[in-house]
Scaffold this motif. Structure first.
Motif, PDB file in Angstrom:
ATOM      1  N   UNK A 198      53.639  50.800   1.272  1.00  0.00           N
ATOM      2  CA  UNK A 198      54.526  51.950   1.074  1.00  0.00           C
ATOM      3  C   UNK A 198      55.964  51.453   1.149  1.00  0.00           C
ATOM      4  N   UNK A 199      56.760  51.770   0.125  1.00  0.00           N
ATOM      5  CA  UNK A 199      58.191  51.483   0.142  1.00  0.00           C
ATOM      6  C   UNK A 199      58.934  52.806   0.324  1.00  0.00           C
ATOM      7  N   UNK A 200      59.506  53.006   1.472  1.00  0.00           N
ATOM      8  CA  UNK A 200      60.282  54.210   1.710  1.00  0.00           C
ATOM      9  C   UNK A 200      61.669  54.048   1.070  1.00  0.00           C
ATOM     10  N   UNK A 201      62.490  55.081   1.152  1.00  0.00           N
ATOM     11  CA  UNK A 201      63.825  55.043   0.543  1.00  0.00           C
ATOM     12  C   UNK A 201      64.861  55.127   1.658  1.00  0.00           C
ATOM     13  N   UNK A 256      48.488  50.474   6.243  1.00  0.00           N
ATOM     14  CA  UNK A 256      49.338  50.080   5.120  1.00  0.00           C
ATOM     15  C   UNK A 256      50.542  49.296   5.619  1.00  0.00           C
ATOM     16  N   UNK A 257      51.033  48.410   4.783  1.00  0.00           N
ATOM     17  CA  UNK A 257      52.290  47.732   5.055  1.00  0.00           C
ATOM     18  C   UNK A 257      53.409  48.691   4.673  1.00  0.00           C
ATOM     19  N   UNK A 258      54.287  49.012   5.616  1.00  0.00           N
ATOM     20  CA  UNK A 258      55.369  49.972   5.366  1.00  0.00           C
ATOM     21  C   UNK A 258      56.692  49.216   5.411  1.00  0.00           C
ATOM     22  N   UNK A 259      57.398  49.204   4.277  1.00  0.00           N
ATOM     23  CA  UNK A 259      58.640  48.449   4.185  1.00  0.00           C
ATOM     24  C   UNK A 259      59.735  49.342   3.607  1.00  0.00           C
ATOM     25  N   UNK A 260      60.988  49.028   3.896  1.00  0.00           N
ATOM     26  CA  UNK A 260      62.080  49.826   3.334  1.00  0.00           C
ATOM     27  C   UNK A 260      62.370  49.441   1.886  1.00  0.00           C
ATOM     28  N   UNK A 261      62.975  50.350   1.158  1.00  0.00           N
ATOM     29  CA  UNK A 261      63.585  50.069  -0.141  1.00  0.00           C
ATOM     30  C   UNK A 261      65.018  50.590  -0.068  1.00  0.00           C
ATOM     31  N   UNK A 262      65.958  49.753  -0.403  1.00  0.00           N
ATOM     32  CA  UNK A 262      67.361  50.103  -0.190  1.00  0.00           C
ATOM     33  C   UNK A 262      67.878  51.044  -1.274  1.00  0.00           C
ATOM     34  N   UNK A 318      48.807  58.693   9.479  1.00  0.00           N
ATOM     35  CA  UNK A 318      48.201  57.378   9.277  1.00  0.00           C
ATOM     36  C   UNK A 318      46.764  57.490   8.798  1.00  0.00           C
ATOM     37  N   UNK A 319      46.071  58.532   9.204  1.00  0.00           N
ATOM     38  CA  UNK A 319      44.720  58.757   8.723  1.00  0.00           C
ATOM     39  C   UNK A 319      44.699  59.052   7.230  1.00  0.00           C
ATOM     40  N   UNK A 320      45.641  59.848   6.771  1.00  0.00           N
ATOM     41  CA  UNK A 320      45.740  60.168   5.343  1.00  0.00           C
ATOM     42  C   UNK A 320      46.054  58.911   4.541  1.00  0.00           C
ATOM     43  N   UNK A 321      46.944  58.086   5.068  1.00  0.00           N
ATOM     44  CA  UNK A 321      47.288  56.834   4.391  1.00  0.00           C
ATOM     45  C   UNK A 321      46.056  55.939   4.258  1.00  0.00           C
ATOM     46  N   UNK A 361      49.854  50.743  -4.234  1.00  0.00           N
ATOM     47  CA  UNK A 361      51.176  50.311  -3.797  1.00  0.00           C
ATOM     48  C   UNK A 361      52.146  51.395  -4.248  1.00  0.00           C
ATOM     49  N   UNK A 362      52.663  52.147  -3.307  1.00  0.00           N
ATOM     50  CA  UNK A 362      53.573  53.253  -3.621  1.00  0.00           C
ATOM     51  C   UNK A 362      54.994  52.733  -3.452  1.00  0.00           C
TER      52      UNK A 362
END
Length: 467
Positions: free
Chosen positions: A154-157, A178-184, A143-146, A30-31
């Motif tokens: 993955x929580x992006x910024x 992976x589940x890709x979600x934002x981080x505020x 996506x292959x690397x993930x 979980x990044x």
């Protein structure tokens, strides 16, 4: 003599080997804090070369190459080709013995490209050609690397004004494993001293579909954007601060400060703190209500080289650790929110390793029922995510808090190959635990130890952020 970075790299005891190979290695990632591009995930980007994948935006590597006396045009310049830039890194890396980049780079070469030989000036062309060929394989898209990295979340910024269109596309496509979600990351709305603040407020107003004329409007817009981010899966915020503070002021004073900032007038440090304190109360209350984790990053000096900042902008490798431990400011901040009953789950990162013990004692003052280590020290951050930095932080947390409740590692990276940093951390963690066991400081109970390792690597994070 041990083999160079073999399967037991950094694992010095039999206990460490068991803990890593049978427990840590299998756990998903979980990044929860990174700077990778959701657009590149949505488009399933394919890198044209190892240079793009490695050096395209990695200021860690840029700093290393600069320290080898390399001219900037061979590091970030558009006039240099990919191989020239890669070669300069290959020249610098062998001289960086003991630097975590040496280990990270070779872990990435091994895990993603099956390259077992060290990168040097002599091997650069062979490795460059091999990696570029490997990047054309079906499993080496973003996506292959993930998927290859066993990443679960993955929580992006993301800025509060972001449309999150790429997150919506990733979710709609359903192709990324992976589940890709934002981080505020609301830094811009908390920056009344910075140029462009007034224009940003207009951008936020457009995103929130409302007029913003007052501080009350700012707070309402942020509530609307937090609700939108929450619906998009966001469970974390992130804040980059120079230092910690708490300075309350009445509404009229804060409003006057805001109006000055909109007019482009100079804002004093005290006024800056008053405005931020007022906004943070709304942010923290919403985070707390929704169960988000609030991340606080502080104690760094940014953009120290003025000529290079003017030429290249921020996040290009000219930052440093800040002096001062911010102890009183951190306590005032946490206590201010606690007193109002709105202190959310909070993760504290200091750029200064001298803050380890300070943070370890402060977090013990603000725990709460129902959440293991509600307020805790985050992973060894930025200049501290070295072998010795991680070991020092683990030891400090063990001395003063509960290691078994920590939230493991994150990449804090712009590179999709940086998931190897999780492996690096996990090996260091297992080795640290193994020494305690084999020194008779903890029972040789592999069931309990294995559970602790799996919790630190994955389960604690999943529970803390409700993933």
């Amino acid at each position: 003599m041990k083999q160079f970075m073999d399967e037991n790299f950094l694992l010095e005891t039999e206990t460490a080997k068991v803990l890593y190979h049978e427990h840590a290695a299998k756990m998903p990632i979980i990044d929860y804090h990174c700077h990778i591009s959701p657009q590149e995930i949505a488009e399933n980007h394919r890198f044209k070369s190892i240079t793009e994948a490695w050096l395209g935006g990695d200021h860690y590597k840029w700093r290393l190459i600069r320290s080898n006396g390399t001219p900037e045009n061979k590091i970030t310049g558009n006039e240099s080709d990919d191989y020239t830039k890669f070669l300069e890194y290959a020249k610098a890396l062998p001289r960086a013995i003991g630097n975590p980049l040496y280990h990270w780079s070779h872990l990435e070469l091994q895990r993603y490209f099956d390259v077992k030989i060290p990168l040097t000036e002599r091997t650069a062309k062979e490795i460059f050609d091999h990696c570029n060929k490997r990047l054309q394989a079906e499993d080496m898209t973003v996506q292959g690397i993930i998927k290859k990295s066993n990443v679960a979340v993955i929580c992006t910024t993301d800025d509060p004004a972001d449309s999150l269109e790429w997150h919506a596309k990733i979710k709609a496509d359903g192709l990324c494993t992976a589940k890709v979600v934002p981080a505020m990351r609301p830094d811009k709305v908390l920056a009344p001293q910075k140029e462009g603040f007034a224009q940003y407020i207009k951008t936020l107003a457009t995103a929130a579909d409302m007029n913003i004329d007052t501080v009350a409007d700012v707070k309402e817009a942020l509530k609307k954007r937090i609700a939108f981010f929450h619906d998009m899966g966001c469970r974390a915020s992130d804040h980059a601060l120079k230092y910690m503070f708490w300075r309350e002021a009445d509404d009229a004073t804060v409003e006057a400060i805001f109006q000055k900032a909109l007019q482009g007038d100079a804002i004093t440090d005290a006024e800056d703190e008053m405005y931020k304190t007022s906004i943070f109360q709304v942010l923290a209350a919403e985070y707390n209500r929704l169960g988000w984790g609030m991340q606080l990053h502080y104690a760094t000096l940014r953009d120290n080289n003025t000529p290079m900042f003017k030429k290249m902008g921020p996040d290009t490798g000219f930052d440093s650790i800040a002096e001062g431990n911010c102890g009183q400011g951190l306590v005032a901040f946490l206590d201010g929110l606690q007193t109002k009953g709105i202190l959310p789950k909070t993760i504290i990162y200091s750029g200064n390793p001298n803050d380890n013990a300070l943070i370890g004692t402060i977090i013990g003052c603000y725990q709460d029922e129902g959440v293991r280590c509600k307020v805790q020290q985050g992973a060894a951050w930025w200049f501290n995510d070295t072998k010795h930095g991680m070991e020092a932080q683990l030891t400090s947390i063990a001395d003063l808090s509960i290691v078994g409740n920590i939230l493991g590692m994150l990449t804090d990276s712009r590179s999709f190959l940086s998931y190897a940093r999780h492996e690096y951390y996990r090996r260091i963690l297992c080795n640290w635990l193994g020494h305690l066991v084999e020194n008779g400081e903890y029972p040789n109970d592999l069931d309990t130890l294995g559970g602790l390792v799996e919790d630190i690597c994955y389960n604690n994070v999943a529970a803390y952020f409700n993933f």
